[in-house]
Scaffold this active site. Structure first.
Site, PDB file in Angstrom:
ATOM      1  CB  SER A 125      60.209   7.484  20.626  1.00 19.97           C
ATOM      2  OG  SER A 125      59.755   6.387  19.874  1.00 19.97           O
ATOM      3  CE1 TYR A 149      57.028   6.217  25.540  1.00 15.02           C
ATOM      4  CE2 TYR A 149      56.810   5.494  23.261  1.00 15.02           C
ATOM      5  CZ  TYR A 149      57.605   5.873  24.328  1.00 15.02           C
ATOM      6  OH  TYR A 149      58.972   5.915  24.181  1.00 15.02           O
ATOM      7  CE  LYS A 153      59.344   9.152  25.393  1.00  8.44           C
ATOM      8  NZ  LYS A 153      60.354   9.506  26.377  1.00  8.44           N
TER       9      LYS A 153
HETATM   10  P1  NAD Z   1      63.469   1.940  31.263  1.00  4.83           P
HETATM   11  O1  NAD Z   1      62.093   1.727  31.797  1.00  4.83           O
HETATM   12  O2  NAD Z   1      64.423   0.818  31.339  1.00  4.83           O
HETATM   13  O3  NAD Z   1      64.133   3.211  31.949  1.00  4.83           O
HETATM   14  C1  NAD Z   1      63.380   4.295  32.419  1.00  4.83           C
HETATM   15  C2  NAD Z   1      63.819   4.570  33.858  1.00  4.83           C
HETATM   16  O4  NAD Z   1      63.120   5.710  34.345  1.00  4.83           O
HETATM   17  C3  NAD Z   1      63.517   3.423  34.801  1.00  4.83           C
HETATM   18  O5  NAD Z   1      64.692   3.095  35.522  1.00  4.83           O
HETATM   19  C4  NAD Z   1      62.421   3.952  35.715  1.00  4.83           C
HETATM   20  O6  NAD Z   1      62.512   3.414  37.021  1.00  4.83           O
HETATM   21  C5  NAD Z   1      62.697   5.446  35.669  1.00  4.83           C
HETATM   22  N1  NAD Z   1      61.532   6.299  35.901  1.00  4.83           N
HETATM   23  C6  NAD Z   1      60.304   6.216  35.323  1.00  4.83           C
HETATM   24  N2  NAD Z   1      59.510   7.188  35.781  1.00  4.83           N
HETATM   25  C7  NAD Z   1      60.237   7.928  36.661  1.00  4.83           C
HETATM   26  C8  NAD Z   1      59.970   9.060  37.450  1.00  4.83           C
HETATM   27  N3  NAD Z   1      58.759   9.639  37.456  1.00  4.83           N
HETATM   28  N4  NAD Z   1      60.948   9.545  38.231  1.00  4.83           N
HETATM   29  C9  NAD Z   1      62.169   8.957  38.256  1.00  4.83           C
HETATM   30  N5  NAD Z   1      62.481   7.875  37.539  1.00  4.83           N
HETATM   31  C10 NAD Z   1      61.523   7.367  36.737  1.00  4.83           C
HETATM   32  O7  NAD Z   1      63.287   2.435  29.742  1.00  4.83           O
HETATM   33  P2  NAD Z   1      64.402   2.670  28.621  1.00  4.83           P
HETATM   34  O8  NAD Z   1      64.168   1.689  27.538  1.00  4.83           O
HETATM   35  O9  NAD Z   1      65.747   2.792  29.217  1.00  4.83           O
HETATM   36  O10 NAD Z   1      63.912   4.082  28.061  1.00  4.83           O
HETATM   37  C11 NAD Z   1      64.495   5.297  28.482  1.00  4.83           C
HETATM   38  C12 NAD Z   1      63.825   6.440  27.744  1.00  4.83           C
HETATM   39  O11 NAD Z   1      63.966   6.251  26.337  1.00  4.83           O
HETATM   40  C13 NAD Z   1      62.327   6.550  28.006  1.00  4.83           C
HETATM   41  O12 NAD Z   1      61.982   7.917  28.100  1.00  4.83           O
HETATM   42  C14 NAD Z   1      61.710   5.935  26.776  1.00  4.83           C
HETATM   43  O13 NAD Z   1      60.428   6.443  26.504  1.00  4.83           O
HETATM   44  C15 NAD Z   1      62.706   6.345  25.706  1.00  4.83           C
HETATM   45  N6  NAD Z   1      62.692   5.458  24.524  1.00  4.83           N
HETATM   46  C16 NAD Z   1      62.911   4.123  24.682  1.00  4.83           C
HETATM   47  C17 NAD Z   1      62.863   3.279  23.556  1.00  4.83           C
HETATM   48  C18 NAD Z   1      63.080   1.795  23.705  1.00  4.83           C
HETATM   49  O14 NAD Z   1      62.737   1.040  22.770  1.00  4.83           O
HETATM   50  N7  NAD Z   1      63.646   1.294  24.800  1.00  4.83           N
HETATM   51  C19 NAD Z   1      62.609   3.809  22.290  1.00  4.83           C
HETATM   52  C20 NAD Z   1      62.404   5.170  22.167  1.00  4.83           C
HETATM   53  C21 NAD Z   1      62.457   6.010  23.297  1.00  4.83           C
HETATM   54  N1  UFG Z   2      57.043  -8.197  16.956  1.00  2.21           N
HETATM   55  C1  UFG Z   2      56.622  -9.502  16.774  1.00  2.21           C
HETATM   56  N2  UFG Z   2      56.381 -10.264  17.895  1.00  2.21           N
HETATM   57  C2  UFG Z   2      56.560  -9.782  19.173  1.00  2.21           C
HETATM   58  C3  UFG Z   2      57.010  -8.455  19.337  1.00  2.21           C
HETATM   59  C4  UFG Z   2      57.232  -7.672  18.203  1.00  2.21           C
HETATM   60  O1  UFG Z   2      56.451  -9.969  15.647  1.00  2.21           O
HETATM   61  O2  UFG Z   2      56.315 -10.522  20.125  1.00  2.21           O
HETATM   62  C5  UFG Z   2      57.338  -7.373  15.763  1.00  2.21           C
HETATM   63  C6  UFG Z   2      56.488  -6.118  15.653  1.00  2.21           C
HETATM   64  O3  UFG Z   2      55.276  -6.391  14.974  1.00  2.21           O
HETATM   65  C7  UFG Z   2      57.422  -5.195  14.856  1.00  2.21           C
HETATM   66  C8  UFG Z   2      58.817  -5.607  15.329  1.00  2.21           C
HETATM   67  O4  UFG Z   2      58.664  -6.930  15.868  1.00  2.21           O
HETATM   68  O5  UFG Z   2      57.316  -5.474  13.476  1.00  2.21           O
HETATM   69  C9  UFG Z   2      59.388  -4.703  16.404  1.00  2.21           C
HETATM   70  O6  UFG Z   2      58.451  -4.579  17.484  1.00  2.21           O
HETATM   71  P1  UFG Z   2      58.859  -3.891  18.871  1.00  2.21           P
HETATM   72  O7  UFG Z   2      57.660  -3.970  19.760  1.00  2.21           O
HETATM   73  O8  UFG Z   2      60.135  -4.449  19.362  1.00  2.21           O
HETATM   74  O9  UFG Z   2      59.167  -2.389  18.453  1.00  2.21           O
HETATM   75  P2  UFG Z   2      58.236  -1.289  17.759  1.00  2.21           P
HETATM   76  O10 UFG Z   2      58.946  -0.833  16.534  1.00  2.21           O
HETATM   77  O11 UFG Z   2      56.857  -1.745  17.604  1.00  2.21           O
HETATM   78  O12 UFG Z   2      58.194  -0.148  18.870  1.00  2.21           O
HETATM   79  C10 UFG Z   2      59.363   0.359  19.488  1.00  2.21           C
HETATM   80  C11 UFG Z   2      59.003   0.783  20.899  1.00  2.21           C
HETATM   81  C12 UFG Z   2      58.052   1.922  20.864  1.00  2.21           C
HETATM   82  C13 UFG Z   2      58.614   3.029  20.042  1.00  2.21           C
HETATM   83  C14 UFG Z   2      58.974   2.517  18.682  1.00  2.21           C
HETATM   84  C15 UFG Z   2      59.652   3.572  17.845  1.00  2.21           C
HETATM   85  O13 UFG Z   2      58.405  -0.288  21.600  1.00  2.21           O
HETATM   86  O14 UFG Z   2      57.850   2.408  22.166  1.00  2.21           O
HETATM   87  O15 UFG Z   2      59.866   1.408  18.787  1.00  2.21           O
HETATM   88  O16 UFG Z   2      60.772   4.046  18.530  1.00  2.21           O
HETATM   89  F1  UFG Z   2      57.693   3.994  19.923  1.00  2.21           F
END
Ligand code: NAD
Ligand code: UFG
Length: 338
Positions: A125, A149, A153
Site C-alpha cells: 500500500s 495496519y 505492510k
Molecule cells: P478485502 O477485505 O475485500 O479482501 C481481503 C480478503 O482476504 C477477504 O476476502 C478476506 O476474507 C480474506 N482474508 C483476510 N484474512 C484472511 C486469512 N487470514 N486467511 C484467508 N483469507 C483471509 O480487501 P481488498 O480491498 O480486496 O484488499 C486486498 C489486499 O490489498 C489487502 O492485503 C489490503 O491490505 C491491500 N490493499 C488494499 C487497499 C484498498 O484500498 N482496498 C489499498 C492498499 C492495499
Molecule cells: N474522506 C472523507 N470522508 C469520508 C471518507 C474519506 O472526506 O467519509 C476523505 C479522506 O479524508 C481522504 C480521502 O477522502 O482525503 C480518501 O480517504 P479514504 O479513506 O478513501 O482513503 P485513504 O487515502 O485515507 O486510505 C486508503 C486506504 C488505506 C491505505 C491508503 C493508501 O484506506 O488503507 O489508502 O493506500 F493505506
C-alpha cells in the site's frame, strides 16, 4: 500460462484480479477464509469469466491448508491479497493485525517453500510512504508508517526483501496500491464493505443510494486547491491488469524482488470525487464539511513511471469510469437484494 493461487481471492481486489488473470489465459484458484467476503463472489467471477473457479475456504495461517491447496491445484504462483485493512481497527486491536497479516504471510511463505513455489505478488500500500516528503511519490521515497495496519505492510515488505536476498530463486513483486475504486463493468463484483464504510468511494455510493444520510468531508483547510484531501484513485480493473503485468514481468526477469507503485499519477480532491459522481450518475450526494480525520495527509499521489517503463502497464480508465462502475455495482447489488 500460470496456475495462480489467490489468497483473499473472494475479496474486492482479489476478485477483480481473478477476472483479469482468467482473461489473460491463466488458471486460477481462490483461497479465502471469507472473514470479509462471501462465497457468492466466486460465483459472480465464474459468471464473468465463463469458467469454473475453485474456492478453497481456509486461513493463510493454516500452513497445511495452504500446502494442500497449492498441491491439489498444482499452483505455481501466488498472489497474496489476504489480510485485514481497517486502519482504525488496527489501532484498537494491533495483535489481530500482526497475527493475521504478518504471521499469516510468514505461514504462507513457509507453505510455498514446502511446495517449492517461489513466485509471489504481494498487495502492499502507498501507506508505507507515510507523510509525503515530496510528490509524486516514487518507489525511492523513504518509508514511514503511522499506524499498525501500515506497519504490517512495511514489516511484510521488509521480510520479503530479506527472504529474496537469502534465496535468489524467489520472484517477488511488491505492489504499492494507491486508492483502488470502481467495479467490474458487469456490476457483478465490487467493493461492498460490512458496516459503515471507512473509505470515500463506498461512502459516496451509499449516500447516493440513500442508505446513509450524508457524507462528512474530512476537513477543507488542507493545503490543496480546494482545501480537501487529494488522492490517486485508480480503477480496480486497471489495478487488476497491473497484477497480470507484474506476474509476467517477474517470471521473465532475474531480480528476486521488485517494487512497483500502482497508481495513475493524477490526484483528485474529495470535492472532485463528489461532483464527478453526481454528474456522471445524475444523483445527489448530500455532504457537509466536518473536522479532519486524524492521520490523514493533505495529498498523496503516485509516480507511475516505473510501472509504465518496466511493466509496460498504465492505468487507462478515467474518473468517469470509476464513478459509473461504482454506481452500477451499487444498483445491481440493490436489485439482487430486493
Ligand atoms: P478485502 O477485505 O475485500 O479482501 C481481503 C480478503 O482476504 C477477504 O476476502 C478476506 O476474507 C480474506 N482474508 C483476510 N484474512 C484472511 C486469512 N487470514 N486467511 C484467508 N483469507 C483471509 O480487501 P481488498 O480491498 O480486496 O484488499 C486486498 C489486499 O490489498 C489487502 O492485503 C489490503 O491490505 C491491500 N490493499 C488494499 C487497499 C484498498 O484500498 N482496498 C489499498 C492498499 C492495499
Ligand atoms: N474522506 C472523507 N470522508 C469520508 C471518507 C474519506 O472526506 O467519509 C476523505 C479522506 O479524508 C481522504 C480521502 O477522502 O482525503 C480518501 O480517504 P479514504 O479513506 O478513501 O482513503 P485513504 O487515502 O485515507 O486510505 C486508503 C486506504 C488505506 C491505505 C491508503 C493508501 O484506506 O488503507 O489508502 O493506500 F493505506
Amino acid at each position: 500460462m500460470m496456475k495462480v493461487l489467490l489468497t483473499g481471492g473472494a475479496g474486492y481486489i482479489g476478485s477483480h484480479v481473478a477476472v483479469s488473470l482468467a482473461a489473460a489465459g491463466h488458471d486460477i484458484v481462490c483461497f479465502d477464509n471469507l472473514s470479509n467476503s462471501r462465497a457468492a463472489v466466486i460465483e459472480h467471477v465464474e459468471a464473468i469469466t465463463g469458467q469454473p473457479v475453485p474456492l478453497v475456504v481456509g486461513d493463510i495461517r493454516d500452513r497445511d491448508a495452504v500446502r494442500g491447496a497449492i498441491t491439489d491445484h498444482g499452483a505455481n504462483a501466488v498472489i497474496h491479497f489476504a489480510g485485514l485493512k481497517a486502519v482504525g481497527e488496527s489501532v484498537a486491536d494491533p495483535m489481530k493485525y500482526y497475527d493475521n497479516n504478518v504471521r499469516g504471510t510468514l505461514s504462507l511463505i513457509e507453505a510455498m517453500v514446502d511446495c517449492d513455489v517461489r513466485t509471489l505478488v504481494f498487495s502492499s500500500s502507498a501507506t508505507v510512504y507515510g507523510e509525503p516528503q515530496y510528490l509524486p511519490l516514487d518507489e525511492a521515497h523513504p518509508t514511514a508508517v503511522t499506524n499498525p495496519y501500515g506497519r504490517t505492510k512495511l514489516m511484510i515488505e521488509e521480510m520479503l526483501s530479506d527472504i529474496a536476498a537469502a534465496d535468489p530463486a524467489w520472484r517477488i513483486a511488491v505492489l504499492r496500491y494507491f486508492n483502488p475504486v470502481g467495479a467490474h463493468d458487469s456490476g457483478l463484483i465490487g467493493e461492498d464493505p460490512n458496516g459503515v464504510p471507512n473509505n470515500l468511494m463506498p461512502f459516496i455510493s451509499r449516500v447516493a443510494a440513500g442508505r446513509l444520510p450524508e457524507l462528512a468531508v474530512f476537513g477543507d483547510d488542507y493545503a490543496t486547491p480546494d482545501g480537501t484531501g487529494v488522492r490517486d484513485y485508480i480503477h480496480v480493473d486497471d489495478l487488476a491488469e497491473g497484477h497480470v503485468a507484474a506476474l509476467d514481468r517477474i517470471r521473465a526477469q532475474d531480480d528476486a524482488l521488485s517494487v512497483w507503485n500502482l497508481g495513475t499519477g493524477q490526484g483528485y480532491s474529495v470535492l472532485d470525487m463528489i461532483s464527478a459522481f453526481e454528474r456522471i450518475n445524475n444523483v445527489r450526494v448530500p455532504h457537509r464539511v466536518g473536522p479532519r480525520r486524524p492521520g490523514d495527509v493533505a495529498s498523496c499521489y503516485a509516480s507511475p513511471d516505473r510501472a509504465r517503463d518496466e511493466l509496460g502497464w498504465e492505468a487507462k480508465r478515467d474518473l468517469d469510469a470509476m464513478c459509473a462502475s461504482t454506481w452500477r455495482f451499487e444498483r445491481t447489488a440493490a436489485m439482487r437484494n430486493a
